[in-house]
Scaffold this motif. Structure first.
Motif, PDB file in Angstrom:
ATOM      1  N   ARG A 506       0.825  -1.199   0.000  1.00 22.11           N
ATOM      2  CA  ARG A 506       0.000   0.000   0.000  1.00 22.11           C
ATOM      3  C   ARG A 506       0.867   1.259   0.000  1.00 22.11           C
ATOM      4  N   LEU A 507       0.247   2.372  -0.339  1.00 23.76           N
ATOM      5  CA  LEU A 507       0.975   3.642  -0.436  1.00 23.76           C
ATOM      6  C   LEU A 507       1.197   4.224   0.956  1.00 23.76           C
ATOM      7  N   VAL A 508       2.078   3.631   1.696  1.00 27.66           N
ATOM      8  CA  VAL A 508       2.464   4.139   3.015  1.00 27.66           C
ATOM      9  C   VAL A 508       3.989   4.111   3.077  1.00 27.66           C
ATOM     10  N   GLY A 509       4.562   4.880   3.949  1.00 29.10           N
ATOM     11  CA  GLY A 509       6.015   4.931   4.054  1.00 29.10           C
ATOM     12  C   GLY A 509       6.581   6.016   3.173  1.00 29.10           C
ATOM     13  N   ASP A 510       7.403   5.681   2.175  1.00 28.94           N
ATOM     14  CA  ASP A 510       8.014   6.645   1.261  1.00 28.94           C
ATOM     15  C   ASP A 510       6.952   7.453   0.544  1.00 28.94           C
ATOM     16  N   ALA A 511       7.362   8.648   0.143  1.00 30.45           N
ATOM     17  CA  ALA A 511       6.419   9.555  -0.512  1.00 30.45           C
ATOM     18  C   ALA A 511       6.059   9.004  -1.874  1.00 30.45           C
ATOM     19  N   PRO A 512       4.838   8.563  -2.053  1.00 27.07           N
ATOM     20  CA  PRO A 512       4.429   8.070  -3.372  1.00 27.07           C
ATOM     21  C   PRO A 512       4.035   9.226  -4.292  1.00 27.07           C
ATOM     22  N   VAL A 513       4.120   8.973  -5.584  1.00 29.92           N
ATOM     23  CA  VAL A 513       3.703   9.951  -6.587  1.00 29.92           C
ATOM     24  C   VAL A 513       2.396   9.454  -7.211  1.00 29.92           C
ATOM     25  N   ILE A 514       1.363  10.244  -7.073  1.00 33.33           N
ATOM     26  CA  ILE A 514       0.042   9.898  -7.620  1.00 33.33           C
ATOM     27  C   ILE A 514      -0.254  10.867  -8.762  1.00 33.33           C
ATOM     28  N   ALA A 515      -0.376  10.335  -9.977  1.00 32.74           N
ATOM     29  CA  ALA A 515      -0.651  11.156 -11.164  1.00 32.74           C
ATOM     30  C   ALA A 515      -2.149  11.080 -11.497  1.00 32.74           C
ATOM     31  N   ILE A 516      -2.753  12.258 -11.596  1.00 28.86           N
ATOM     32  CA  ILE A 516      -4.183  12.347 -11.939  1.00 28.86           C
ATOM     33  C   ILE A 516      -4.288  12.756 -13.405  1.00 28.86           C
ATOM     34  N   THR A 517      -4.985  11.936 -14.188  1.00 27.27           N
ATOM     35  CA  THR A 517      -5.177  12.229 -15.611  1.00 27.27           C
ATOM     36  C   THR A 517      -6.647  12.046 -15.968  1.00 27.27           C
ATOM     37  N   ASN A 518      -7.000  12.434 -17.168  1.00 24.74           N
ATOM     38  CA  ASN A 518      -8.386  12.298 -17.637  1.00 24.74           C
ATOM     39  C   ASN A 518      -8.392  11.926 -19.109  1.00 24.74           C
ATOM     40  N   ALA A 519      -9.585  11.496 -19.598  1.00 30.72           N
ATOM     41  CA  ALA A 519      -9.720  11.063 -20.996  1.00 30.72           C
ATOM     42  C   ALA A 519     -10.504  12.027 -21.852  1.00 30.72           C
ATOM     43  N   GLY A 520     -11.041  13.069 -21.234  1.00 27.88           N
ATOM     44  CA  GLY A 520     -11.818  14.004 -22.051  1.00 27.88           C
ATOM     45  C   GLY A 520     -12.539  15.043 -21.238  1.00 27.88           C
ATOM     46  N   GLU A 521     -13.761  14.691 -20.761  1.00 25.42           N
ATOM     47  CA  GLU A 521     -14.630  15.670 -20.121  1.00 25.42           C
ATOM     48  C   GLU A 521     -14.309  15.898 -18.646  1.00 25.42           C
ATOM     49  N   ALA A 522     -13.678  14.942 -17.995  1.00 27.51           N
ATOM     50  CA  ALA A 522     -13.409  15.082 -16.558  1.00 27.51           C
ATOM     51  C   ALA A 522     -12.368  16.174 -16.306  1.00 27.51           C
ATOM     52  N   ASN A 523     -12.483  16.812 -15.126  1.00 28.59           N
ATOM     53  CA  ASN A 523     -11.557  17.878 -14.722  1.00 28.59           C
ATOM     54  C   ASN A 523     -10.515  17.268 -13.804  1.00 28.59           C
ATOM     55  N   SER A 524      -9.377  16.851 -14.390  1.00 30.17           N
ATOM     56  CA  SER A 524      -8.323  16.219 -13.592  1.00 30.17           C
ATOM     57  C   SER A 524      -7.689  17.195 -12.609  1.00 30.17           C
ATOM     58  N   SER A 525      -7.657  18.462 -12.945  1.00 37.72           N
ATOM     59  CA  SER A 525      -7.063  19.461 -12.037  1.00 37.72           C
ATOM     60  C   SER A 525      -7.888  19.595 -10.767  1.00 37.72           C
ATOM     61  N   ALA A 526      -9.221  19.628 -10.876  1.00 39.70           N
ATOM     62  CA  ALA A 526     -10.067  19.731  -9.687  1.00 39.70           C
ATOM     63  C   ALA A 526      -9.989  18.466  -8.856  1.00 39.70           C
ATOM     64  N   CYS A 527      -9.912  17.309  -9.541  1.00 41.54           N
ATOM     65  CA  CYS A 527      -9.794  16.043  -8.816  1.00 41.54           C
ATOM     66  C   CYS A 527      -8.476  15.993  -8.051  1.00 41.54           C
ATOM     67  N   ALA A 528      -7.390  16.425  -8.684  1.00 43.19           N
ATOM     68  CA  ALA A 528      -6.085  16.431  -8.009  1.00 43.19           C
ATOM     69  C   ALA A 528      -6.075  17.387  -6.821  1.00 43.19           C
ATOM     70  N   ARG A 529      -6.689  18.531  -6.982  1.00 39.70           N
ATOM     71  CA  ARG A 529      -6.729  19.499  -5.889  1.00 39.70           C
ATOM     72  C   ARG A 529      -7.533  18.941  -4.714  1.00 39.70           C
ATOM     73  N   ALA A 530      -8.688  18.320  -4.978  1.00 40.73           N
ATOM     74  CA  ALA A 530      -9.496  17.765  -3.895  1.00 40.73           C
ATOM     75  C   ALA A 530      -8.782  16.622  -3.204  1.00 40.73           C
ATOM     76  N   LEU A 531      -8.055  15.769  -3.981  1.00 39.44           N
ATOM     77  CA  LEU A 531      -7.318  14.668  -3.377  1.00 39.44           C
ATOM     78  C   LEU A 531      -6.156  15.184  -2.530  1.00 39.44           C
ATOM     79  N   ALA A 532      -5.478  16.217  -3.030  1.00 37.96           N
ATOM     80  CA  ALA A 532      -4.378  16.804  -2.253  1.00 37.96           C
ATOM     81  C   ALA A 532      -4.893  17.404  -0.956  1.00 37.96           C
ATOM     82  N   GLU A 533      -6.003  18.095  -0.997  1.00 42.77           N
ATOM     83  CA  GLU A 533      -6.575  18.661   0.221  1.00 42.77           C
ATOM     84  C   GLU A 533      -6.981  17.560   1.198  1.00 42.77           C
ATOM     85  N   SER A 534      -7.435  16.414   0.668  1.00 42.93           N
ATOM     86  CA  SER A 534      -7.805  15.315   1.537  1.00 42.93           C
ATOM     87  C   SER A 534      -6.582  14.750   2.259  1.00 42.93           C
ATOM     88  N   PHE A 535      -5.481  14.590   1.509  1.00 40.23           N
ATOM     89  CA  PHE A 535      -4.254  14.121   2.164  1.00 40.23           C
ATOM     90  C   PHE A 535      -3.772  15.130   3.196  1.00 40.23           C
TER      91      PHE A 535
END
Length: 685
Positions: A506-535
């Motif tokens: 699982r993603l614990v311990g060392d700092a993992p890199v999580i890349a947020i991408t999208n295929a078209g209509e989704a807003n990957s920037s908003a998803c990344a911002r919300a996930l970062a705020e959650s962490f």
């Protein structure tokens, strides 16, 4: 609301599996059911709109139909053949005749004639009507010896008029066919009859011209009398010639010679009398034989033969009377030899004159006899031809009568109208109701067809279960009705990333890199911002990097990701109101774009950015054909594909291979703004 699909390596701490009802069913209709999910409201609305409209149109275009029926019956020419079974061939012939008549009623010539009749009777309704239309509108069936005709029409009277026209056309055509069938023989015999009548008229004209006031019997009798007259004149001429020769002799006073000559002449006349008497006796015997042999005959030719024999006998009797008169005259002429010499010249002249007179009479009699004989022969020929022509004329007229008698019995049967076309009083069928129901059903079908067509041609993702075929490589970790910036959804995604393993622990311990991408209509920037705020809310030092270099450079944003790629030192900016969240903007360096970036630049930039950080969230932008996004995913621990139901399904499935192979621990998919009917959507408490 979240629905979680178990990964390939589940453990005891994983969430509960999806309900069995949501698994892929072997039922072939499941795909159709999934395609139609969420479209029923639109389909019902479309059906509610189209159904009444088409039902109204069907009711307006519907009509009332009136039925009419007529029956023709075919009667056999032979009596009682329908009630006997002894003569099978007669019954089969009659049955075939009934079938032929049924076919003839429905034939094109009959229908064409009926159309002509209708055009004269009802030009308003028969305009543009063709024989094929007439044939299709009339139903003709055979039932034993009955031919039943049925039809229907919008007009109450036109239904029966159509059947009347068909029956009239059939009877007329049948009469014409029968007339044509016998016309050839009748025409030949009629022409022969006319020819014989003309020939008889010409022969009778010749008969009158040849015979004149005499008939054949009269001419025969006159000819016989003329022959007897010729014989008498010949004898008279011979006698006068002999007398003249006696007077012109040198010894005219020799009474002995004269007496001898007179005796000889008398002897000759007596012999002629004997011959005539014998001939008379022979003719009398022939006449008696004719009467005895043909006593029972009364025809004209026998009567003519008897009359001819009687005439010949009468002529012979007349000749015998003339011979007797000549003998008497011969006795009187003997006194001529006693006259004196003084009267010799006068006596010789008189005898010469008498000789010339008798010779002229004999020539005239012979010419008249020849003319009578010619006329008798020609008249006999004409009368023979008249008899032959009359016999031929009688035979011709008898043949005509036979053909006329056979005219009505040439076929095995004849057809009559048993039941005339009925007059409909009420409509037999109201197509308005049927068409209204058909319009309603058509509206429902069209609505369903449109819905099915739209479902089968749909190119959007629509539901998360569309990714079931590729879930082993791109598991769907989250399905939610919230948008990409929802905090609760971000927290659930964070917990899922920390608790569920992909390929490594699982993603614990060392700092993992999580890349947020999208295929078209989704807003990957908003998803990344919300996930970062959650962490950050979980008290983890979090770095948010805006790494989408396909967007225009932000010249007012200061140093950021673009500069970090070029090796410049970048100091992350603290995120407002978040104690453990730092932010690296996209940067303002316009020289860095998707064509100049390399994998080494991305790897070095991420390594320098991850120092003293617990987790790195990278907003990589749309994957597609972006090189920088692919480099980011290849250097990330986990890839997150942000999806919405509006994304293109083929574009998403086309990215599965890269999302499975580029990140070190694989990738997951999350669906935001999911439809309420999505089966993978569950209510979060």
């Amino acid at each position: 609301m979240v629905a979680v699909v178990s990964s390939l390596e589940e453990n005891a701490f994983e969430a509960a599996p999806l309900p069995a009802a949501d698994e892929v069913q072997p039922n072939p209709l499941s795909a159709l059911k999934r395609a139609l999910r969420g479209r029923w409201k639109a389909g019902v609305a479309t059906a509610a709109l189209l159904g009444p409209v088409l039902a109204t149109v069907g009711y307006v275009t519907g009509v009332e139909l009136y039925d009419s029926q007529a029956i023709l019956r075919v009667y056999p020419q032979e009596t009682n053949i329908l009630y006997t079974t002894g003569e099978d061939s007669v019954l089969k012939t009659f049955d075939s005749f009934v079938k032929a008549e049924t076919t003839y009623v429905a034939s094109h010539p009959v229908m064409e004639r009926s159309v002509q009749i209708l055009e004269n009777q009802r030009p308003d309704l028969a305009e543009g009507l063709k024989a094929s239309d007439m044939s299709r509108s009339i139903e003709i069936k055979r039932s034993d010896s009955l031919i039943v005709l049925k039809t229907r029409s919008k007009d109450q009277a036109f239904a029966s008029q159509k059947l009347e026209a068909v029956i009239a056309a059939y009877l007329a055509r049948k009469a014409e066919a029968e007339e044509t069938r016998t016309s050839v023989r009748l025409e030949e015999l009629r022409a022969r009859e006319t020819e014989l009548q003309d020939r008889l008229a010409a022969l009778r004209s010749d008969q009158l011209e040849i015979g004149g006031e005499f008939g054949l019997n009269a001419l025969a009798k006159a000819h016989i009398e003329k022959i007897a007259q010729i014989d008498a004149l010949s004898a008279r001429k011979s006698e006068v010639a002999a007398t003249l020769a006696a007077y012109e002799a040198e010894d005219g006073a020799s009474s002995a010679d004269t007496s001898d000559q007179e005796i000889m002449r008398a002897t000759l006349l007596d012999r002629a009398m004997a011959d005539l008497n014998f001939e008379r006796a022979k003719l009398m015997s022939e006449l008696a034989g004719l009467r005895a042999g043909y006593a029972d005959q009364t025809n004209l030719r026998f009567q003519r033969k008897v009359e001819a024999k009687i005439d010949e006998i009468n002529v012979i009797e007349t000749a015998m009377d003339n011979r007797r008169e000549q003998i008497r005259v011969l006795g009187q002429t003997g006194a001529l030899t006693d006259v004196t010499e003084g009267g010799d010249d006068t006596t010789v002249d008189e005898i010469k004159s008498l000789y010339a007179k008798v010779s002229g009479q004999l020539d005239i009699a012979r010419q008249e006899a020849r003319d009578l004989n010619r006329r008798r022969i020609e008249l006999d020929r004409v009368e023979t031809e008249i008899d032959a022509a009359q016999n031929l004329l009688g035979e011709t007229r008898r043949a005509l009568e036979v053909i006329r008698l056979e005219f009505g019995r040439a076929l095995p049967g004849y057809a009559v109208v048993m039941s005339p076309p009925s007059q409909p009083l009420e409509p037999s069928e109201d197509t308005r109701k049927m068409r209204a129901a058909g319009g309603l059903m058509a509206g429902l079908f069209i609505a369903f067809a449109l819905m099915l067509y739209k479902a089968l041609t749909e190119r959007r993702l629509r539901f998360a279960e569309t990714l079931v075929p590729v879930e082993n490589r791109l598991p769907v970790r989250q399905v939610t009705e919230a948008d990409e910036s929802d905090r609760h959804a971000a927290d659930l995604l964070r917990n899922d990333l920390q608790m569920h393993c992909l390929r490594k622990p699982r993603l614990v311990g060392d700092a993992p890199v999580i890349a947020i991408t999208n295929a078209g209509e989704a807003n990957s920037s908003a998803c990344a911002r919300a996930l970062a705020e959650s962490f950050a809310r979980a008290h983890m030092r979090t770095l948010l990097i805006e790494a989408d270099i396909t967007c225009p450079a932000d010249e007012t944003g200061g140093i950021g990701w673009r500069e970090l790629l070029r090796g410049a030192g970048v100091k992350p900016q603290a995120y407002p109101q978040q104690g453990k969240l730092w932010h690296v903007p996209a940067g303002a360096d316009t020289q860095v774009d998707d064509g100049t970036v390399s994998a080494q630049m991305v790897r070095s930039a991420l390594a320098r950015a991850a120092r003293s950080i617990d987790v790195v969230i990278v907003s990589a932008g749309a994957l597609g054909n972006s090189l920088s996004t692919q480099f980011i995913l290849s250097n990330a621990d986990v890839g997150v594909l942000a999806l919405t139901p509006a994304d293109d399904r083929r574009a998403v499935t086309g990215l599965v291979d890269r999302l499975d192979s580029l990140p070190r621990n694989g990738s997951i998919a999350v669906v935001h703004r999911a439809h309420a009917t999505d089966p993978w959507l569950s209510v979060q408490t």
